[in-house]
Design a protein around this motif. Structure first.
Motif, PDB file in Angstrom:
ATOM      1  N   ASP A  90      -1.159  -5.298   9.461  1.00  0.00           N
ATOM      2  CA  ASP A  90      -2.369  -4.592   9.081  1.00  0.00           C
ATOM      3  C   ASP A  90      -3.436  -4.835  10.141  1.00  0.00           C
ATOM      4  O   ASP A  90      -3.437  -5.877  10.808  1.00  0.00           O
ATOM      5  N   SER A 145       0.848  -1.192   0.000  1.00  0.00           N
ATOM      6  CA  SER A 145       0.000   0.000   0.000  1.00  0.00           C
ATOM      7  C   SER A 145       0.885   1.243   0.000  1.00  0.00           C
ATOM      8  O   SER A 145       1.599   1.518   0.971  1.00  0.00           O
ATOM      9  N   THR A 189      -0.033  -7.411   4.958  1.00  0.00           N
ATOM     10  CA  THR A 189      -1.470  -7.196   4.788  1.00  0.00           C
ATOM     11  C   THR A 189      -2.254  -8.498   4.881  1.00  0.00           C
ATOM     12  O   THR A 189      -3.470  -8.489   4.886  1.00  0.00           O
ATOM     13  N   GLU A 207       0.000   4.270   0.287  1.00  0.00           N
ATOM     14  CA  GLU A 207      -0.457   5.189   1.340  1.00  0.00           C
ATOM     15  C   GLU A 207       0.183   4.853   2.689  1.00  0.00           C
ATOM     16  O   GLU A 207       0.692   5.726   3.397  1.00  0.00           O
TER      17      GLU A 207
END
Length: 170
Positions: free
Chosen positions: A73, A9, A49, A11
């Protein structure tokens, strides 16, 4: 200190890179998928994740692998046994995304300091070992030179011992 941040990710990776830089780790760099096996980092923060911890294995090569932090995550942080699997796969520390970046920085600093201290201790141990062996060798030589009968006795015993060990496959 070079810190790599690896995450599927962008972000999340950018958030942790900014947090690390804000806490004094100015060389925090984002790692792409092709750089997951690069080992010239002092530390890596690896965002997991899912339950697959094999990505941690890609950061173990080299004589001095980086300190590895597994960033879990939120969806997987409660998965039973996941933390244990992270440690078994080589993670030095495991934390969730909700961890305060300053706490991460403190943990990272502690791990790097501990690793440097262990490396220094290992070098000192090796040096002390060689010093001890040299002292024993000198003592043996001094004792053997005092008596013509025992002269070279230790060298002969060592030579025969090596020959026996080689033949025995040891």
């Amino acid at each position: 200190v070079r810190v790599g941040v690896f995450s599927p990710s962008a972000e999340v990776a950018l958030r942790w890179q900014e947090a690390l830089r804000a806490n004094g780790f100015v060389q925090a760099v984002l790692l792409g998928p092709d750089e997951a096996g690069v080992t010239d980092w002092d530390a890596v923060v690896i965002h997991l994740t899912g339950e697959d911890v094999r990505i941690l294995d890609r950061f173990t090569a080299g004589s001095s692998p980086p300190v590895r932090f597994a960033l879990l995550d939120e969806e997987v942080s409660g998965v039973s046994g996941l933390v244990e699997r992270c440690f078994a796969s080589g993670a030095d520390d495991v934390f969730s995304q909700t961890l305060n970046p300053s706490v991460l920085s403190e943990r990272l600093t502690r791990h790097l300091r501990d690793r440097a201290a262990l490396a220094e201790l290992a070098a000192l141990h090796e040096s002390a070992h060689h010093l001890f062996l040299n002292i024993v060798k000198v003592m043996v030589k001094v004792l053997e030179t005092k008596d013509e009968y025992t002269k070279f006795h230790s060298d002969n015993v060592a030579r025969y011992s090596r020959m026996i060990a080689v033949r025995a496959g040891l």
